[in-house]
Design a protein around this motif. Structure first.
Motif, PDB file in Angstrom:
ATOM      1  N   MET A  60       0.831  -1.203   0.000  1.00 50.99           N
ATOM      2  CA  MET A  60       0.000   0.000   0.000  1.00 50.99           C
ATOM      3  C   MET A  60       0.868   1.256   0.000  1.00 50.99           C
ATOM      4  SD  MET A  60      -3.143  -1.270   2.464  1.00 50.99           S
ATOM      5  CE  MET A  60      -3.097   0.215   3.364  1.00 50.99           C
ATOM      6  N   LEU A  61       1.965   1.213   0.726  1.00 48.91           N
ATOM      7  CA  LEU A  61       2.901   2.335   0.740  1.00 48.91           C
ATOM      8  C   LEU A  61       3.512   2.543  -0.648  1.00 48.91           C
ATOM      9  CD1 LEU A  61       4.481   4.415   2.508  1.00 48.91           C
ATOM     10  CD2 LEU A  61       6.209   2.639   2.775  1.00 48.91           C
ATOM     11  N   TRP A  64       0.864   4.183  -2.835  1.00 48.50           N
ATOM     12  CA  TRP A  64       0.703   5.599  -2.500  1.00 48.50           C
ATOM     13  C   TRP A  64       1.854   6.426  -3.065  1.00 48.50           C
ATOM     14  CZ3 TRP A  64       3.728   7.877   1.690  1.00 48.50           C
ATOM     15  CH2 TRP A  64       3.487   9.225   1.846  1.00 48.50           C
ATOM     16  N   LEU A  65       3.093   5.957  -2.864  1.00 46.19           N
ATOM     17  CA  LEU A  65       4.236   6.704  -3.373  1.00 46.19           C
ATOM     18  C   LEU A  65       4.233   6.761  -4.898  1.00 46.19           C
ATOM     19  CD1 LEU A  65       7.076   5.493  -0.988  1.00 46.19           C
ATOM     20  CD2 LEU A  65       5.972   7.745  -1.053  1.00 46.19           C
ATOM     21  N   ALA A  68       0.898   9.154  -5.919  1.00 44.38           N
ATOM     22  CA  ALA A  68       1.067  10.534  -5.459  1.00 44.38           C
ATOM     23  C   ALA A  68       2.343  11.144  -6.016  1.00 44.38           C
ATOM     24  CB  ALA A  68       1.078  10.581  -3.933  1.00 44.38           C
ATOM     25  N   SER A 102      -1.689  12.993  -2.691  1.00 46.48           N
ATOM     26  CA  SER A 102      -1.871  11.976  -1.655  1.00 46.48           C
ATOM     27  C   SER A 102      -3.331  11.878  -1.233  1.00 46.48           C
ATOM     28  CB  SER A 102      -1.013  12.303  -0.437  1.00 46.48           C
ATOM     29  OG  SER A 102       0.344  12.281  -0.765  1.00 46.48           O
ATOM     30  N   TYR A 105      -5.191  10.094  -3.875  1.00 44.63           N
ATOM     31  CA  TYR A 105      -4.969   8.649  -3.806  1.00 44.63           C
ATOM     32  C   TYR A 105      -5.813   8.007  -2.707  1.00 44.63           C
ATOM     33  CZ  TYR A 105      -2.707   4.209  -2.829  1.00 44.63           C
ATOM     34  OH  TYR A 105      -2.474   2.880  -2.589  1.00 44.63           O
ATOM     35  N   LEU A 106      -5.904   8.664  -1.557  1.00 43.46           N
ATOM     36  CA  LEU A 106      -6.659   8.106  -0.443  1.00 43.46           C
ATOM     37  C   LEU A 106      -8.164   8.093  -0.703  1.00 43.46           C
ATOM     38  CD1 LEU A 106      -4.697   9.669   2.541  1.00 43.46           C
ATOM     39  CD2 LEU A 106      -4.660   7.284   1.771  1.00 43.46           C
ATOM     40  N   LYS A 108      -9.529   7.807  -3.785  1.00 46.66           N
ATOM     41  CA  LYS A 108      -9.827   7.073  -5.019  1.00 46.66           C
ATOM     42  C   LYS A 108     -10.679   5.818  -4.793  1.00 46.66           C
ATOM     43  CE  LYS A 108      -6.650   7.392  -8.063  1.00 46.66           C
ATOM     44  NZ  LYS A 108      -5.479   7.259  -8.924  1.00 46.66           N
ATOM     45  N   HIS A 133     -13.121  11.910  -6.031  1.00 44.26           N
ATOM     46  CA  HIS A 133     -11.805  12.333  -5.533  1.00 44.26           C
ATOM     47  C   HIS A 133     -11.290  13.556  -6.276  1.00 44.26           C
ATOM     48  CE1 HIS A 133     -10.839   9.500  -8.783  1.00 44.26           C
ATOM     49  NE2 HIS A 133      -9.661  10.080  -8.878  1.00 44.26           N
TER      50      HIS A 133
END
Length: 143
Positions: A60-61, A64-65, A68, A102, A105-106, A108, A133
């Motif tokens: 998940m990290l 996100w990276l 974002a 970011s 992304y959260l 979405k 979003h």
């Protein structure tokens, strides 16, 4: 007499929903292949657990990276968006910040859930509509 020439900006349109979904599928395929390579060459903490491994947090990290980072970079979009000629811009056409990317992304998954519910109930989906979003983050996806 001096002449000045200014290059006109091309008129960019909001991206169609089908193109955005295709770009998301390309990005998901890219991320799944990267995660698959990582899983293949590393040892898992719990071979019995299929979904609830501690490595899922790292996946998940990574997602996100990836999203974002690429949407706030100079490309203004992920690899899938770049391949299809899409850009993520702010309300007035500027590049978005990492913080806004970011948040985008959260949020979405909520947009994906709403689209799935609209498809299942047969509600019409506008092909050029800004998704949830995008509205919250005040962003647009242009083609």
């Amino acid at each position: 007499m001096q002449l000045s020439y200014q290059k006109a900006k091309p008129h960019l349109l909001e991206a169609q929903l089908g193109t955005r979904v295709l770009a998301f599928c390309l990005d998901s395929l890219f991320l799944v292949s990267i995660i698959g390579l990582i899983e293949y060459f590393t040892f898992s903490s719990d071979e019995e657990a299929l979904l609830f491994k501690s490595e899922r947090l790292l996946h998940m990290l990574l997602g996100w990276l990836y999203f974002a980072g690429t949407e706030s970079a100079a490309w203004q979009g992920s690899i899938g968006k770049h391949l299809l000629g899409l850009r993520v811009v702010g309300h007035s056409g500027e590049r978005i910040s990492f913080r806004r990317a970011s948040l985008r992304y959260l949020l979405k998954p909520i947009s994906i859930f709403v689209l799935l519910m609209q498809a299942l109930t047969g509600t019409s989906v506008a092909s050029y509509s800004r998704l949830f979003h995008d509205r919250i983050c005040k962003t647009r996806v242009l083609s």
